[in-house]
Design a protein around this motif. Sequence first.
Motif, PDB file in Angstrom:
ATOM      1  N   ALA A   1      -4.684 -29.635  19.204  1.00  0.00           N
ATOM      2  CA  ALA A   1      -3.980 -29.522  20.679  1.00  0.00           C
ATOM      3  C   ALA A   1      -2.461 -29.489  20.499  1.00  0.00           C
ATOM      4  N   ALA A   2      -1.689 -28.721  21.325  1.00  0.00           N
ATOM      5  CA  ALA A   2      -0.393 -28.809  21.129  1.00  0.00           C
ATOM      6  C   ALA A   2       0.142 -29.877  22.284  1.00  0.00           C
ATOM      7  N   ARG A   3       0.859 -30.688  21.785  1.00  0.00           N
ATOM      8  CA  ARG A   3       1.243 -31.912  22.752  1.00  0.00           C
ATOM      9  C   ARG A   3       2.826 -32.127  22.871  1.00  0.00           C
ATOM     10  N   LEU A   4       3.151 -32.500  23.950  1.00  0.00           N
ATOM     11  CA  LEU A   4       4.469 -32.884  24.534  1.00  0.00           C
ATOM     12  C   LEU A   4       4.713 -34.427  24.292  1.00  0.00           C
ATOM     13  N   HIS A   5       5.699 -34.582  23.297  1.00  0.00           N
ATOM     14  CA  HIS A   5       5.731 -36.079  22.961  1.00  0.00           C
ATOM     15  C   HIS A   5       7.051 -36.505  23.879  1.00  0.00           C
ATOM     16  N   GLU A   6       7.919 -35.741  24.130  1.00  0.00           N
ATOM     17  CA  GLU A   6       9.224 -36.113  24.689  1.00  0.00           C
ATOM     18  C   GLU A   6      10.027 -34.837  25.240  1.00  0.00           C
ATOM     19  N   TYR A   7      10.544 -34.918  26.260  1.00  0.00           N
ATOM     20  CA  TYR A   7      11.469 -33.981  26.936  1.00  0.00           C
ATOM     21  C   TYR A   7      12.537 -33.590  26.020  1.00  0.00           C
ATOM     22  N   THR A   8      12.771 -32.243  25.927  1.00  0.00           N
ATOM     23  CA  THR A   8      13.919 -31.762  25.250  1.00  0.00           C
ATOM     24  C   THR A   8      14.236 -30.243  25.699  1.00  0.00           C
ATOM     25  N   ASP A   9      15.452 -30.003  25.298  1.00  0.00           N
ATOM     26  CA  ASP A   9      15.938 -28.538  25.584  1.00  0.00           C
ATOM     27  C   ASP A   9      15.874 -27.712  24.339  1.00  0.00           C
ATOM     28  N   ASP A  10      15.306 -28.399  23.398  1.00  0.00           N
ATOM     29  CA  ASP A  10      15.224 -27.534  21.997  1.00  0.00           C
ATOM     30  C   ASP A  10      14.008 -27.106  21.892  1.00  0.00           C
ATOM     31  N   MET A  11      13.697 -25.656  22.217  1.00  0.00           N
ATOM     32  CA  MET A  11      12.415 -25.166  22.075  1.00  0.00           C
ATOM     33  C   MET A  11      11.833 -25.029  20.550  1.00  0.00           C
ATOM     34  N   SER A  12      12.598 -25.047  19.833  1.00  0.00           N
ATOM     35  CA  SER A  12      12.147 -24.850  18.370  1.00  0.00           C
ATOM     36  C   SER A  12      11.147 -26.005  17.892  1.00  0.00           C
ATOM     37  N   GLU A  13      11.359 -27.187  18.432  1.00  0.00           N
ATOM     38  CA  GLU A  13      10.291 -28.096  18.271  1.00  0.00           C
ATOM     39  C   GLU A  13       9.784 -28.863  19.228  1.00  0.00           C
ATOM     40  N   ALA A  14       9.506 -28.052  20.476  1.00  0.00           N
ATOM     41  CA  ALA A  14       8.941 -28.456  21.668  1.00  0.00           C
ATOM     42  C   ALA A  14       7.680 -29.460  21.637  1.00  0.00           C
ATOM     43  N   LEU A  15       6.934 -28.822  21.381  1.00  0.00           N
ATOM     44  CA  LEU A  15       5.321 -29.234  21.040  1.00  0.00           C
ATOM     45  C   LEU A  15       5.157 -29.353  19.649  1.00  0.00           C
ATOM     46  N   THR A  16       4.134 -30.463  19.494  1.00  0.00           N
ATOM     47  CA  THR A  16       3.552 -30.887  18.088  1.00  0.00           C
ATOM     48  C   THR A  16       1.886 -30.487  18.158  1.00  0.00           C
ATOM     49  N   VAL A  17       1.570 -29.530  17.227  1.00  0.00           N
ATOM     50  CA  VAL A  17       0.316 -29.190  17.126  1.00  0.00           C
ATOM     51  C   VAL A  17      -0.363 -30.555  16.180  1.00  0.00           C
ATOM     52  N   GLU A  18      -1.264 -31.157  16.908  1.00  0.00           N
ATOM     53  CA  GLU A  18      -2.179 -32.287  16.114  1.00  0.00           C
ATOM     54  C   GLU A  18      -3.587 -32.389  16.268  1.00  0.00           C
ATOM     55  N   ASP A  19      -4.314 -33.383  15.658  1.00  0.00           N
ATOM     56  CA  ASP A  19      -5.723 -33.584  16.043  1.00  0.00           C
ATOM     57  C   ASP A  19      -5.680 -34.820  17.084  1.00  0.00           C
ATOM     58  N   VAL A  20      -6.402 -34.267  18.142  1.00  0.00           N
ATOM     59  CA  VAL A  20      -7.090 -35.172  18.930  1.00  0.00           C
ATOM     60  C   VAL A  20      -8.371 -35.360  19.372  1.00  0.00           C
ATOM     61  N   GLU A  21      -8.790 -36.233  19.924  1.00  0.00           N
ATOM     62  CA  GLU A  21     -10.455 -36.303  20.265  1.00  0.00           C
ATOM     63  C   GLU A  21     -10.647 -35.249  21.451  1.00  0.00           C
ATOM     64  N   LYS A  22     -11.856 -34.765  21.032  1.00  0.00           N
ATOM     65  CA  LYS A  22     -12.400 -33.540  21.894  1.00  0.00           C
ATOM     66  C   LYS A  22     -12.738 -34.338  23.172  1.00  0.00           C
ATOM     67  N   PRO A  23     -12.181 -33.850  24.384  1.00  0.00           N
ATOM     68  CA  PRO A  23     -12.763 -34.325  25.873  1.00  0.00           C
ATOM     69  C   PRO A  23     -14.293 -34.538  25.915  1.00  0.00           C
ATOM     70  N   GLU A  24     -14.428 -35.631  26.774  1.00  0.00           N
ATOM     71  CA  GLU A  24     -15.767 -35.895  27.166  1.00  0.00           C
ATOM     72  C   GLU A  24     -16.199 -35.709  28.599  1.00  0.00           C
ATOM     73  N   ILE A  25     -17.364 -35.250  29.060  1.00  0.00           N
ATOM     74  CA  ILE A  25     -17.783 -35.366  30.312  1.00  0.00           C
ATOM     75  C   ILE A  25     -17.876 -36.757  30.719  1.00  0.00           C
ATOM     76  N   SER A  26     -17.069 -37.126  31.949  1.00  0.00           N
ATOM     77  CA  SER A  26     -17.322 -38.513  32.440  1.00  0.00           C
ATOM     78  C   SER A  26     -17.943 -38.519  34.087  1.00  0.00           C
ATOM     79  N   THR A  27     -18.114 -37.322  34.607  1.00  0.00           N
ATOM     80  CA  THR A  27     -18.662 -37.046  35.795  1.00  0.00           C
ATOM     81  C   THR A  27     -19.606 -35.849  36.002  1.00  0.00           C
ATOM     82  N   SER A  28     -20.426 -36.050  36.905  1.00  0.00           N
ATOM     83  CA  SER A  28     -21.480 -35.243  36.991  1.00  0.00           C
ATOM     84  C   SER A  28     -20.954 -33.720  37.359  1.00  0.00           C
TER      85      SER A  28
END
Length: 345
Positions: free
Chosen positions: A3-30
């Motif tokens: 997933a591509a994640r935003l960790h902090e606000y910035t005007d520098d688009m070259s390092e805007a988002l970090t691609v990293e491993d996160v947990e796959k979402p799970e269904i919690s409601t019907s």
Amino acid sequence: MQAARLHEYTDDMSEALTVEDVEKPEISTSGQIIVEVEGAGWCQTDNHIIEGMWEPYAEQNLPMTLGHENAGSVVEVGDEVTTVEVGDSVICHPVRTCGQCRACRLGNDMYCENGAFSGLDTDGGFAEYLLTSERSAIKLDDIDPVDIAPHADAGITAYHASKKAVDELVPGNYCVLIGIGGLGHIGLQAVEAMSAARTIAVDIKDDALELAERLGADFTVNSGDENVADAITDITDGAGGTQVLDFVGADSTTNLAPDIVSPGGDHHIVGYGGHVHRPSQDLVDGEFSYQGNLVGTYTELQELIALVEQGEMHLTTTQYDLDEINKVAEKLERNEIEGRAVIRP
């Protein structure tokens, strides 16, 4: 999952988002579903989110996965889901609505009192999987989810504004469209499909104006070479545009309203980032209105998909891999993307 994640606000688009491993979402409601994302459109709003422009308007708990223009295949469904099933291709309205508040019952999904907005205040689709709701999903028949993904926000926002404008247009009127980019080229097609008014496309780039001509614009104005107000006055014999769709929303474009909008007309602000700075007497004298436009409704997204299926709407897109996401942010910042960019997680 990636997933591509935003960790902090910035005007520098070259390092805007970090691609990293996160947990796959799970269904919690019907009523929830999980979509394997095949295409996620990149929007100017994503740049604004990265810059922190939305922080005063939406509660954002960082880090957060961005991406609000999402389409793909359903891979899991909640126990009470009936309208989609595993394997269906879907496009997802960006707002996950409750269906019970007054706004929802009136059909105004974007005003939901209990809503969550993918990629704006909750995790979005710049990821392999997206958790959303059955109420947000529209099945796609014989349409590639990658090609259509930007319609989830850019498309319905442009359509929502154009539909309001078309309600006020009759044959003989002029509709001015400012900015024939990612939203503007959709809005132009919507006006052409639903109205007999003559269209005037305004942009600073020749290739955008060439695209406008291919999409049916009756007149084009290069704002870098011509005085826009004078050009529109000449084209309309002084009548101006009954409806103006401003897909830029900069100070320089909102400032045009008193000089280009017909008396009693509307200047629709769709793009944003600028301000409205005009004397109140301008509005009184011209009796025109500034109108804001926020996304669109679920039913408007259905209508837009119908136009796509009928061959009335075409998206200009360029596809990128997830690890190119900051490259896309930079290119959009430099106004180097024609049409829409689509991320393929």
